[in-house]
Enzyme design. Sequence first.
Site, PDB file in Angstrom:
ATOM      1  N   CYS A 167       0.798  -0.964   0.046  1.00 53.65           N
ATOM      2  CA  CYS A 167      -0.012   0.144  -0.084  1.00 53.65           C
ATOM      3  C   CYS A 167       1.010   1.176  -0.180  1.00 53.65           C
ATOM      4  O   CYS A 167       1.466   1.449  -1.038  1.00 53.65           O
ATOM      5  CB  CYS A 167      -0.934   0.066   1.185  1.00 53.65           C
ATOM      6  SG  CYS A 167      -2.142   1.336   1.268  1.00 53.65           S
ATOM      7  N   ASP A 200      -9.357  -3.183  -7.410  1.00 53.39           N
ATOM      8  CA  ASP A 200      -8.695  -2.046  -6.111  1.00 53.39           C
ATOM      9  C   ASP A 200      -9.441  -0.956  -6.451  1.00 53.39           C
ATOM     10  O   ASP A 200      -9.318  -0.379  -7.586  1.00 53.39           O
ATOM     11  CB  ASP A 200      -7.331  -1.834  -6.383  1.00 53.39           C
ATOM     12  CG  ASP A 200      -6.743  -0.928  -5.379  1.00 53.39           C
ATOM     13  OD1 ASP A 200      -7.223  -0.289  -4.800  1.00 53.39           O
ATOM     14  OD2 ASP A 200      -5.540  -1.343  -4.912  1.00 53.39           O
ATOM     15  N   HIS A 242      -8.043  -3.890  -2.993  1.00 52.11           N
ATOM     16  CA  HIS A 242      -6.739  -3.603  -2.412  1.00 52.11           C
ATOM     17  C   HIS A 242      -6.279  -4.305  -0.979  1.00 52.11           C
ATOM     18  O   HIS A 242      -7.254  -4.969  -0.438  1.00 52.11           O
ATOM     19  CB  HIS A 242      -6.867  -2.022  -1.999  1.00 52.11           C
ATOM     20  CG  HIS A 242      -6.005  -1.222  -1.617  1.00 52.11           C
ATOM     21  ND1 HIS A 242      -4.638  -0.864  -2.662  1.00 52.11           N
ATOM     22  CD2 HIS A 242      -5.125  -0.852  -0.406  1.00 52.11           C
ATOM     23  CE1 HIS A 242      -3.855  -0.205  -2.043  1.00 52.11           C
ATOM     24  NE2 HIS A 242      -4.009  -0.190  -0.683  1.00 52.11           N
TER      25      HIS A 242
END
Length: 292
Positions: free
Chosen positions: A168, A225, A261
């Site tokens: 991330c 995502d 994600h």
Amino acid sequence: MTTDVDFDSLVPALPCSRRNFIVTALGAGFALAVQPVAAQSVIVTDSSGLTAGEIRVPTGDGELPAYRAQPASGSKWPVILVVQEIFGVHEYIRDVCRRLAKLGYQAIAPELYARQGDPRQYANVQELLDKVVGKVPDAQVLSDLDACVAWATAHGGDAARLGITGFCWGGRIAWLYAAHNAQVKAGVAWYGRIVGQASDLTPRQALDIAGELHGPVLGLYGGADQGIPLDTVEQMRRALAASANPASKASTIRVYDGAPHAFHADYRPSYRKEQAEDGWRRLQAWFRQHGV
């Protein structure tokens, strides 16, 4: 809490005025902002056969707390820098270090917000972004990672076999650091942001340095995502392929159709076992392929 959002894309560009370390030691467990943890999914790697725990990394303005895991015997281990999500060096990141140490690496995860604030203190994601994460300059982060490489060199690590991986927020940093440090042999960026608005703190994005990589990077992304549009991933893929730089041209991106994600984050509902395990196998092969 929404679990498949690219939190890095929400970070504002804020001025940085703090210069002293606020965080001087790592905490235990998971960050408040990710509670409750999906305990049924959590992977726990023990420390048997390892030397694992907190270290202090000297920097120009103090000692940076970090988590280190490495085999309990031997030396000259290849080094992998592990870069945190927005939630800091909590138990998931420490476990990733132990997983890498079981493979024979010296893995180091520095608390890269140590001057700006303690991510453990915030139960609200947006407050964490506003008060801590959004105040962290890229230049500080890259310098702190350099300091970790220096620490590794002085403590049994082989910086001639240097890799980096991040998740991330840390996935974006993995791209940037591969262009920053000529020692990097390879990187693996897990769903790191590709594009973004330039600011004094974040002057360049991954797409901007696509042709400047010192070591090839494997990008691992989720096709579902919500925070990293697939068209930006494709922009990065095209930029890498078009580059005359050998390390950039050797880089590659894998998109997992339908994955959200944070699909590797086994403590969150976003975890996708099949994709996470495939990505981990690819990480191992990538580092071996490129001499890490």
